[in-house]
Design a protein around this motif. Structure first.
Motif, PDB file in Angstrom:
ATOM      1  N   LEU A  14       0.801  -1.278   0.162  1.00  0.00           N
ATOM      2  CA  LEU A  14      -0.139   0.152  -0.111  1.00  0.00           C
ATOM      3  C   LEU A  14       1.013   1.128   0.154  1.00  0.00           C
ATOM      4  CD1 LEU A  14      -2.950  -0.955   2.346  1.00  0.00           C
ATOM      5  CD2 LEU A  14      -2.701  -0.959   0.069  1.00  0.00           C
ATOM      6  N   ALA A  15       2.067   1.321   0.696  1.00  0.00           N
ATOM      7  CA  ALA A  15       2.825   2.458   0.776  1.00  0.00           C
ATOM      8  C   ALA A  15       3.089   2.832  -0.818  1.00  0.00           C
ATOM      9  CB  ALA A  15       4.121   2.342   1.668  1.00  0.00           C
ATOM     10  N   ALA A  16       3.722   1.760  -1.476  1.00  0.00           N
ATOM     11  CA  ALA A  16       4.311   1.733  -2.784  1.00  0.00           C
ATOM     12  C   ALA A  16       3.177   2.445  -3.779  1.00  0.00           C
ATOM     13  CB  ALA A  16       4.650   0.440  -3.388  1.00  0.00           C
ATOM     14  N   GLU A  17       2.018   1.678  -3.553  1.00  0.00           N
ATOM     15  CA  GLU A  17       0.830   2.192  -4.329  1.00  0.00           C
ATOM     16  C   GLU A  17       0.435   3.681  -4.080  1.00  0.00           C
ATOM     17  OE1 GLU A  17      -0.710   0.546  -6.962  1.00  0.00           O
ATOM     18  OE2 GLU A  17       0.909  -0.872  -6.788  1.00  0.00           O
ATOM     19  N   ASN A  33      -7.049   7.304   0.406  1.00  0.00           N
ATOM     20  CA  ASN A  33      -6.805   5.967   1.322  1.00  0.00           C
ATOM     21  C   ASN A  33      -6.810   4.572   0.357  1.00  0.00           C
ATOM     22  OD1 ASN A  33      -9.886   5.801   1.506  1.00  0.00           O
ATOM     23  ND2 ASN A  33      -9.268   7.550   2.481  1.00  0.00           N
ATOM     24  N   LEU A  34      -5.880   3.680   0.981  1.00  0.00           N
ATOM     25  CA  LEU A  34      -5.893   2.535  -0.120  1.00  0.00           C
ATOM     26  C   LEU A  34      -6.192   1.134   0.871  1.00  0.00           C
ATOM     27  CD1 LEU A  34      -2.641   3.268  -1.779  1.00  0.00           C
ATOM     28  CD2 LEU A  34      -4.970   3.616  -2.708  1.00  0.00           C
ATOM     29  N   SER A  35      -6.681   0.309   0.438  1.00  0.00           N
ATOM     30  CA  SER A  35      -6.848  -0.889   1.107  1.00  0.00           C
ATOM     31  C   SER A  35      -6.502  -1.998   0.433  1.00  0.00           C
ATOM     32  CB  SER A  35      -8.240  -1.036   1.713  1.00  0.00           C
ATOM     33  OG  SER A  35      -9.160  -1.113   0.701  1.00  0.00           O
ATOM     34  N   VAL A  36      -6.108  -3.329   1.223  1.00  0.00           N
ATOM     35  CA  VAL A  36      -6.283  -4.742   0.420  1.00  0.00           C
ATOM     36  C   VAL A  36      -6.611  -5.718   1.560  1.00  0.00           C
ATOM     37  CG1 VAL A  36      -3.801  -4.855   1.420  1.00  0.00           C
ATOM     38  CG2 VAL A  36      -4.470  -6.302  -0.800  1.00  0.00           C
ATOM     39  N   LEU A  37      -7.254  -6.717   1.068  1.00  0.00           N
ATOM     40  CA  LEU A  37      -7.953  -7.549   1.795  1.00  0.00           C
ATOM     41  C   LEU A  37      -6.933  -8.756   1.959  1.00  0.00           C
ATOM     42  CD1 LEU A  37     -10.990  -8.535   2.760  1.00  0.00           C
ATOM     43  CD2 LEU A  37     -10.945 -10.146   0.660  1.00  0.00           C
ATOM     44  N   LEU A  38      -6.913  -9.247   3.292  1.00  0.00           N
ATOM     45  CA  LEU A  38      -5.958 -10.178   3.806  1.00  0.00           C
ATOM     46  C   LEU A  38      -6.699 -11.493   3.776  1.00  0.00           C
ATOM     47  CD1 LEU A  38      -3.731  -7.977   6.206  1.00  0.00           C
ATOM     48  CD2 LEU A  38      -3.411  -8.717   3.929  1.00  0.00           C
ATOM     49  N   ASP A  61       2.387   1.816   8.407  1.00  0.00           N
ATOM     50  CA  ASP A  61       1.401   2.944   8.454  1.00  0.00           C
ATOM     51  C   ASP A  61       0.155   2.118   7.755  1.00  0.00           C
ATOM     52  OD1 ASP A  61       3.245   4.816   9.398  1.00  0.00           O
ATOM     53  OD2 ASP A  61       3.949   5.553   7.560  1.00  0.00           O
ATOM     54  N   VAL A  62      -0.227   1.319   8.360  1.00  0.00           N
ATOM     55  CA  VAL A  62      -1.473   0.418   8.147  1.00  0.00           C
ATOM     56  C   VAL A  62      -2.335  -0.089   9.046  1.00  0.00           C
ATOM     57  CG1 VAL A  62      -0.337  -1.596   7.572  1.00  0.00           C
ATOM     58  CG2 VAL A  62      -2.198  -1.120   6.234  1.00  0.00           C
ATOM     59  N   SER A 177      -6.978  -7.162  -7.340  1.00  0.00           N
ATOM     60  CA  SER A 177      -5.336  -7.026  -6.697  1.00  0.00           C
ATOM     61  C   SER A 177      -5.100  -5.531  -6.556  1.00  0.00           C
ATOM     62  CB  SER A 177      -4.518  -7.674  -7.351  1.00  0.00           C
ATOM     63  OG  SER A 177      -4.262  -7.021  -8.800  1.00  0.00           O
ATOM     64  N   PRO A 178      -4.205  -5.012  -5.649  1.00  0.00           N
ATOM     65  CA  PRO A 178      -3.789  -3.739  -5.828  1.00  0.00           C
ATOM     66  C   PRO A 178      -3.260  -3.345  -7.093  1.00  0.00           C
ATOM     67  CG  PRO A 178      -2.769  -4.814  -3.917  1.00  0.00           C
ATOM     68  CD  PRO A 178      -3.572  -5.860  -4.652  1.00  0.00           C
TER      69      PRO A 178
END
Length: 201
Positions: A14-17, A33-38, A61-62, A177-178
Motif C-alpha cells: 500500500l505504501a508503494a501504491e 486512502n487504500l486498502s487490500v484484503l488479507l 502505516d497500516v 489485486s492492488p
C-alpha cells in the motif's frame, strides 16, 4: 490467521501504491486512502492509517480492520475504512483505491446523474469494448456518514464498472489485486480527464 508479518507486507504494498498516486497529485497532503484484503473469512482488511502523508508511508502505516471498518490492530484507520470494507464485501474486490482528483470532483458536479462513456479505446482498461457499448460511471452524493455513503454506492453502482465518483469528493475504484485496482483507477481518471476537456471545450 492474519499475522503482523502479513500486515506489514500489505503495508509495504500500500505504501508503494500510495507513493505512485501521490506523485500524480491525486493524494495531496494526507488525502485519499487504500486498502487490500488479507482474509475474507474472517474478514480482515489492511487500510492505510489516518493522518499520514500518502507520499511518505512506511510499511507500518497500516491498520487491520474488520468487516465494519473497526480497527483490530495497528492504530487509527482512515475515516473511510468502513466504506472500503463495504466495497470489498459488496463487489468481491480484494483492493480498493480512493483518490482526490480534480477531474473526478469537477465531472461529478457537471454530470451528477452519471458520466456516460462510449467509443473510447481506453474502455478496454475496465473490461469493455472500444466500440458499440455504452457504459455509465455512477456519481453519488457525498456524505460524512460512511453508512449513508455506502448505501448510496450500493444503490448506484453498475457491476460492469469497477469505480464510482463521489460528488465534491473524489474517485473510488477497486479490483482483484492492488495492481488491478491501480489500473482501474488510472484508466477511469484518464476517461474523466478526457470528458472534462470535452465538456469545457
Amino acid at each position: 490467521m492474519t499475522t503482523s508479518t502479513d500486515l506489514e507486507q500489505a503495508g509495504a504494498v500500500l505504501a508503494a501504491e500510495a507513493a505512485r498516486f501521490a506523485s500524480f497529485g491525486w493524494m495531496r497532503g494526507t488525502s485519499g486512502n487504500l486498502s487490500v484484503l488479507l482474509s475474507r473469512d474472517p474478514f480482515r482488511l489492511a487500510v492505510t492509517a489516518s493522518g499520514h502523508d500518502k507520499g511518505e508511508l512506511a510499511p507500518h502505516d497500516v491498520v487491520l480492520v474488520d468487516e465494519q471498518g473497526a480497527a483490530l490492530s495497528g492504530g487509527k484507520p482512515s475515516a473511510e475504512a468502513e466504506l472500503h470494507a463495504r466495497v470489498a464485501r459488496l463487489t468481491g474486490a480484494n483492493a480498493v483505491v480512493h483518490v482526490h482528483t480534480v477531474a473526478s470532483v469537477l465531472m461529478g458536479r457537471k454530470q451528477p446523474g452519471g458520466i456516460v462513456l462510449k467509443d473510447l479505446e481506453m474502455l478496454k482498461g475496465v473490461g469493455h469494448p472500444a466500440e458499440g457499448e455504452e457504459i455509465t460511471l455512477p456519481v453519488i452524493a457525498n456524505s460524512q456518514d460512511m453508512r449513508v455513503l455506502g448505501d448510496r454506492l450500493e444503490a448506484a453502482r453498475d457491476p460492469r464498472m469497477p469505480a464510482v465518483v463521489v460528488a465534491g469528493h473524489g474517485l473510488y475504484a477497486w479490483g482483484d489485486s492492488p495492481r488491478q485496482a491501480r489500473h482501474h483507477t488510472e484508466v477511469v481518471e484518464w476517461l474523466l480527464e478526457l470528458e472534462l476537456r470535452l465538456t469545457t471545450g
